[in-house]
Design a protein around this motif. Sequence first.
Motif, PDB file in Angstrom:
ATOM      1  N   MET A  16       0.781  -1.148   0.134  1.00  0.00           N
ATOM      2  CA  MET A  16       0.133   0.078  -0.122  1.00  0.00           C
ATOM      3  C   MET A  16       0.817   1.228  -0.163  1.00  0.00           C
ATOM      4  O   MET A  16       1.913   1.325   0.531  1.00  0.00           O
ATOM      5  CB  MET A  16      -1.085   0.029   1.340  1.00  0.00           C
ATOM      6  N   ALA A  17       0.240   2.290  -0.447  1.00  0.00           N
ATOM      7  CA  ALA A  17       1.109   3.558  -0.832  1.00  0.00           C
ATOM      8  C   ALA A  17       1.262   4.112   0.765  1.00  0.00           C
ATOM      9  O   ALA A  17       0.830   3.961   1.656  1.00  0.00           O
ATOM     10  CB  ALA A  17       0.337   4.489  -1.416  1.00  0.00           C
ATOM     11  N   THR A  18       2.733   4.709   0.812  1.00  0.00           N
ATOM     12  CA  THR A  18       3.081   5.098   2.087  1.00  0.00           C
ATOM     13  C   THR A  18       3.509   6.930   1.804  1.00  0.00           C
ATOM     14  O   THR A  18       3.389   7.312   0.467  1.00  0.00           O
ATOM     15  CB  THR A  18       4.559   4.763   2.454  1.00  0.00           C
ATOM     16  N   THR A  19       3.658   7.801   2.614  1.00  0.00           N
ATOM     17  CA  THR A  19       3.987   8.992   2.532  1.00  0.00           C
ATOM     18  C   THR A  19       5.185   8.990   1.612  1.00  0.00           C
ATOM     19  O   THR A  19       5.282  10.028   0.698  1.00  0.00           O
ATOM     20  CB  THR A  19       4.302   9.640   3.641  1.00  0.00           C
ATOM     21  N   GLY A  20       6.286   8.171   1.987  1.00  0.00           N
ATOM     22  CA  GLY A  20       7.458   8.315   0.958  1.00  0.00           C
ATOM     23  C   GLY A  20       6.881   8.124  -0.434  1.00  0.00           C
ATOM     24  O   GLY A  20       7.824   8.548  -1.166  1.00  0.00           O
ATOM     25  N   GLY A  21       6.318   6.915  -0.656  1.00  0.00           N
ATOM     26  CA  GLY A  21       6.025   6.577  -1.843  1.00  0.00           C
ATOM     27  C   GLY A  21       5.150   7.948  -2.743  1.00  0.00           C
ATOM     28  O   GLY A  21       5.263   7.892  -3.960  1.00  0.00           O
ATOM     29  N   ILE A  22       4.311   8.550  -1.869  1.00  0.00           N
ATOM     30  CA  ILE A  22       3.551   9.729  -2.712  1.00  0.00           C
ATOM     31  C   ILE A  22       4.537  10.521  -3.167  1.00  0.00           C
ATOM     32  O   ILE A  22       4.389  11.099  -3.968  1.00  0.00           O
ATOM     33  CB  ILE A  22       2.645  10.059  -1.446  1.00  0.00           C
ATOM     34  N   GLU A  23       5.380  11.057  -2.013  1.00  0.00           N
ATOM     35  CA  GLU A  23       6.510  11.955  -2.571  1.00  0.00           C
ATOM     36  C   GLU A  23       7.375  11.432  -3.634  1.00  0.00           C
ATOM     37  O   GLU A  23       7.532  12.393  -4.334  1.00  0.00           O
ATOM     38  CB  GLU A  23       7.520  12.136  -1.178  1.00  0.00           C
ATOM     39  N   LYS A  24       7.720  10.221  -3.691  1.00  0.00           N
ATOM     40  CA  LYS A  24       8.293   9.885  -4.762  1.00  0.00           C
ATOM     41  C   LYS A  24       7.601   9.898  -6.204  1.00  0.00           C
ATOM     42  O   LYS A  24       7.719  10.304  -7.025  1.00  0.00           O
ATOM     43  CB  LYS A  24       8.499   8.337  -4.564  1.00  0.00           C
ATOM     44  N   ALA A  25       6.477   9.503  -6.057  1.00  0.00           N
ATOM     45  CA  ALA A  25       5.328   9.737  -7.300  1.00  0.00           C
ATOM     46  C   ALA A  25       5.185  11.129  -7.704  1.00  0.00           C
ATOM     47  O   ALA A  25       5.358  11.469  -8.750  1.00  0.00           O
ATOM     48  CB  ALA A  25       4.164   9.094  -6.833  1.00  0.00           C
ATOM     49  N   ALA A  26       5.100  11.990  -6.767  1.00  0.00           N
ATOM     50  CA  ALA A  26       5.107  13.503  -7.094  1.00  0.00           C
ATOM     51  C   ALA A  26       6.299  13.998  -7.712  1.00  0.00           C
ATOM     52  O   ALA A  26       6.451  14.640  -8.693  1.00  0.00           O
ATOM     53  CB  ALA A  26       4.784  14.423  -5.860  1.00  0.00           C
ATOM     54  N   GLY A  27       7.568  13.359  -7.154  1.00  0.00           N
ATOM     55  CA  GLY A  27       8.781  13.620  -8.091  1.00  0.00           C
ATOM     56  C   GLY A  27       8.929  12.997  -9.432  1.00  0.00           C
ATOM     57  O   GLY A  27       9.456  13.613 -10.402  1.00  0.00           O
ATOM     58  N   VAL A  28       8.236  11.972  -9.523  1.00  0.00           N
ATOM     59  CA  VAL A  28       8.376  11.455 -10.994  1.00  0.00           C
ATOM     60  C   VAL A  28       7.346  12.250 -11.881  1.00  0.00           C
ATOM     61  O   VAL A  28       7.718  12.488 -13.090  1.00  0.00           O
ATOM     62  CB  VAL A  28       7.748   9.912 -10.912  1.00  0.00           C
ATOM     63  N   LEU A  29       6.550  12.845 -11.381  1.00  0.00           N
ATOM     64  CA  LEU A  29       5.376  13.694 -12.089  1.00  0.00           C
ATOM     65  C   LEU A  29       6.076  14.816 -12.632  1.00  0.00           C
ATOM     66  O   LEU A  29       6.299  15.556 -13.657  1.00  0.00           O
ATOM     67  CB  LEU A  29       4.196  13.915 -11.504  1.00  0.00           C
ATOM     68  N   ARG A  30       7.037  15.638 -11.712  1.00  0.00           N
ATOM     69  CA  ARG A  30       7.416  16.769 -11.772  1.00  0.00           C
ATOM     70  C   ARG A  30       8.729  16.534 -12.920  1.00  0.00           C
ATOM     71  O   ARG A  30       8.934  17.481 -13.450  1.00  0.00           O
ATOM     72  CB  ARG A  30       8.257  17.181 -10.460  1.00  0.00           C
TER      73      ARG A  30
END
Length: 324
Positions: A1-15
């Motif tokens: 399941m998604a974690t805070t770290g995973g969400i931050e990583k995903a945001a970086g991928v989008l950027r």
Amino acid sequence: MATTGGIEKAAGVLRAGGLVALPTETVYGLGANAEDPAAVARIFQVKGRPPSHPLIVHIAGAEHLDDWVQEVPAAARLLAERFWPGPLTLVLRRGRRVPLEATGGLETVAVRVPDHPVALALLAAFGGGVTAPSANRFGSVSPTTADHVRAELGDGVDFVLDGGPCEVGVESTIVDATGEIPAILRPGGVTREDLEAVLGRPIAVPSASPVRVPGQHPSHYAPRARVVLVEPDKVVAEAELAQELGHQVGVFLPPSLVDAPVMAHAVVALPASMAAYAHGLYGFLRELDERECDLIVASLPAEEGLGLAIANRLRRAAGPRLSA
């Protein structure tokens, strides 16, 4: 399941211009920075989607709507306030932030606020809009789990956020809100009855529309097996005939026939609840593909409430040939 770290990583991928598969309450989406034409173009490449098919821009809240569109008519504002976050997409005049690559070249844009904690956390962390059609090959069955995404798109996705199974299970309702009288362009997770209750008037569901929106292709949401639609009382006979003719037949057995014996390769006993049916629809289609059925026999539910969205998806899955 998604974690805070995973969400931050995903945001970086989008950027960085990458693609992220994200969960929503409807289905999993294949997301890109909505303001990055190159990233948006990559969505079409990975999905094999025609570039003329517009995408939905997901935003973090109704308060951001004016950032993405030119104007918001009163009816659209009312619907956004009532149904967002939720499975409702509004089609409005495109604002400057939205590139034409995301709209299929149209001067309108489809916008919604997803009702999923992981999607909302990602949108907040990213700080912008995310274009996100369903995370599957164009025309095939939409994914409702992270495993579905991985199995279908593989390395085409830079990062997958796992938010568990999708709650609603069918895509959002798309409403053309560009004029004074809204119209449903694609039935979905918000019912026509709910929309009419809020608007205080009937809302049309035109069989065809000049406004291009996701899910309008003649064959869409389709499994590998051919889908044949018949009247409910003919499901068993049609399935048994096709089985005798050498097909590996899968059957969607309506609740009224749940105790009926049927000779078929695989049988899915449908739930009586339309919410449960919608939640499981794409999983049922995938299950029959996995069991190597080459033909699926089904009937349309009553076209009221979520039954309207289910019937729409089954018709698209069957394609131009709707019946045996």
